[in-house]
Design an enzyme around this catalytic site. Structure first.
Site, PDB file in Angstrom:
ATOM      1  N   HIS A 160     100.145  71.705  77.975  1.00  0.00           N
ATOM      2  CA  HIS A 160      99.801  71.433  79.384  1.00  0.00           C
ATOM      3  C   HIS A 160     100.595  72.160  80.249  1.00  0.00           C
ATOM      4  O   HIS A 160     100.238  72.381  81.440  1.00  0.00           O
ATOM      5  CB  HIS A 160      99.523  70.006  79.624  1.00  0.00           C
ATOM      6  CG  HIS A 160      99.005  69.180  78.687  1.00  0.00           C
ATOM      7  ND1 HIS A 160      97.491  69.235  78.825  1.00  0.00           N
ATOM      8  CD2 HIS A 160      99.155  68.069  78.115  1.00  0.00           C
ATOM      9  CE1 HIS A 160      97.074  68.415  78.097  1.00  0.00           C
ATOM     10  NE2 HIS A 160      98.088  67.604  77.489  1.00  0.00           N
ATOM     11  N   ALA A 161     101.697  72.865  79.863  1.00  0.00           N
ATOM     12  CA  ALA A 161     102.391  73.628  80.902  1.00  0.00           C
ATOM     13  C   ALA A 161     101.781  74.799  81.274  1.00  0.00           C
ATOM     14  O   ALA A 161     101.136  75.497  80.598  1.00  0.00           O
ATOM     15  CB  ALA A 161     103.852  74.111  80.084  1.00  0.00           C
TER      16      ALA A 161
END
Ligand SMILES: [Zn+2]
Length: 381
Positions: free
Chosen positions: A135-136
């Site tokens: 998700h970064a």
């Protein structure tokens, strides 16, 4: 092809904590490693256990924005509580805890090293359970992820002209990875996840297909609540497997989150180790050099079981169905009643699974229509 394999593990993982009440528990890695050891999978012939190593700023900056990285370094070194919501730092989801940037680098370095061993040293498979922070974003932490280890490692492969399949079987859509490779045909990004209609991160619909040269090289299979083992295997067999084999990458990179499992506290899919291991056996059978990383998984025994199964399959070892006695005793003391490594195939309640089946059939149809002609050709399906 070499049969050498590597598992990345560091005792330094135990030095960090997202906080007592946070669902992401770093103990999951130690528990997985203890189960791996209980099955004697830590001293296989042709296999090494490797430390994480280091990751350079230059490699991190192949994806991330330098201002975001500077802010993380500054916060990580300061004992005072800090937050900067512009960068997603310091909220309940992505806490600023002492050394959190070192923590993020440790996981990223592990993934980078696993990828290097496969791409440069001829390893057939390498696995970093402490990776998979999908998700970064370029300049924002999200979903417990600070650095996107998969994107950073895959960028190093693209720099060498490699073609890559990124397969993400975490319960959440791999949004950060999708964004990074949305415009390229050098990475085929496939994500199977719980639908974003009602679920974090709210993306990953079957009409997100990439743009420009990348059109058709992003593939999403959104699954609705109660998707069970047979539906999951159907989606894999009818879409994912044919696409991977037709694309025939130099390297397959898999994010192996274990939060799809029916006992996971954060998700509503009804997957078990049955379909999880089915998928991994089929990946192994492709004989494509394979990098694996961990991911989500908030029932700690599930992450331990899932990643032990994954490591066993990478090494071609058939594991007994029952968990080792010593491991059963040690987890019983922690309140876990589990005694089995492999679950029986699970069907959801009929009314629930009919809805889940309808939804997946629609997505399969969309992907066959939009993506198959580009990747497989028009005559072969
Ligand atoms: Zn997840």
């Amino acid at each position: 092809m070499s049969v050498r394999t590597a598992l990345i593990y560091s005792h330094k993982f135990d030095d960090f904590s997202y906080g007592e009440s946070h669902p992401f528990k770093v103990q999951r890695f130690r528990l997985a490693y203890e189960l791996i050891k209980a099955y004697s999978l830590d001293n296989l012939e042709n296999s090494v256990i490797s430390e994480s190593g280091r990751i350079s700023d230059e490699d991190i900056l192949s994806f991330h924005d330098s201002k975001y990285i500077d802010r993380m370094k500054e916060f990580s070194a300061s004992p005072a509580p800090r937050a900067d919501f512009l960068y997603g730092l310091g909220d309940a989801e992505n806490p600023v805890f002492p050394g959190f940037y070192d923590w993020a680098c440790l996981g990223t370095a592990g993934t980078f090293e696993a990828t290097r061993l496969v791409a440069e040293e001829g390893y057939s498979a390498a696995f970093n359970p402490a990776g998979g922070y999908h998700h970064a974003h370029r300049s924002k932490a999200s979903g417990f992820s600070y650095l996107n280890d998969a994107v950073i490692a895959i960028n190093s492969l693209l720099a060498k002209g490699k073609r890559v399949v990124y397969l993400d079987i975490d319960a959440h859509h791999g949004d950060g990875v999708q964004e990074a490779f949305f415009e390229t045909d050098q990475v085929l990004v496939i994500s199977m996840h719980e639908s974003g209609i009602y679920f974090f991160p709210g993306t990953g619909f079957d009409n997100e297909l990439g743009v420009g040269r990348g059109f058709g090289y992003t593939v999403n299979l959104p699954l609705i609540a109660h998707t069970d083992d047979p539906i999951y295997m159907k989606a894999f067999d009818e879409v994912v497997y044919p696409l991977i084999s037709a694309y025939d990458p130099d390297i397959i990179f898999t994010q192996l989150g274990a939060d799809t499992f029916r006992t996971d506290p954060l998700t509503r899919l009804e997957i078990t180790t049955h379909s999880y291991s089915y998928i991994l056996r089929k990946i192994k059978a492709l004989r494509i050099p394979w990098v694996g990383v961990g991911g989500g998984g908030y029932d700690l025994i599930n992450t331990a079981r899932a990643w032990t199964i994954a490591w066993g399959i990478m090494n071609g070892v058939d594991l007994p169905v029952k968990l080792p006695e010593s491991f059963v005793e040690s987890i019983a003391a922690m309140g876990y009643p589990n005694t089995m490594l492999f679950d029986a195939m699970h069907w959801a309640e009929e009314s629930d699974r009919n809805l889940a089946l309808d939804a997946v059939e629609k997505s399969i149809e969309t992907i066959r229509k939009e993506v198959f002609p580009l990747i497989i050709g028009s005559n072969h399906y």
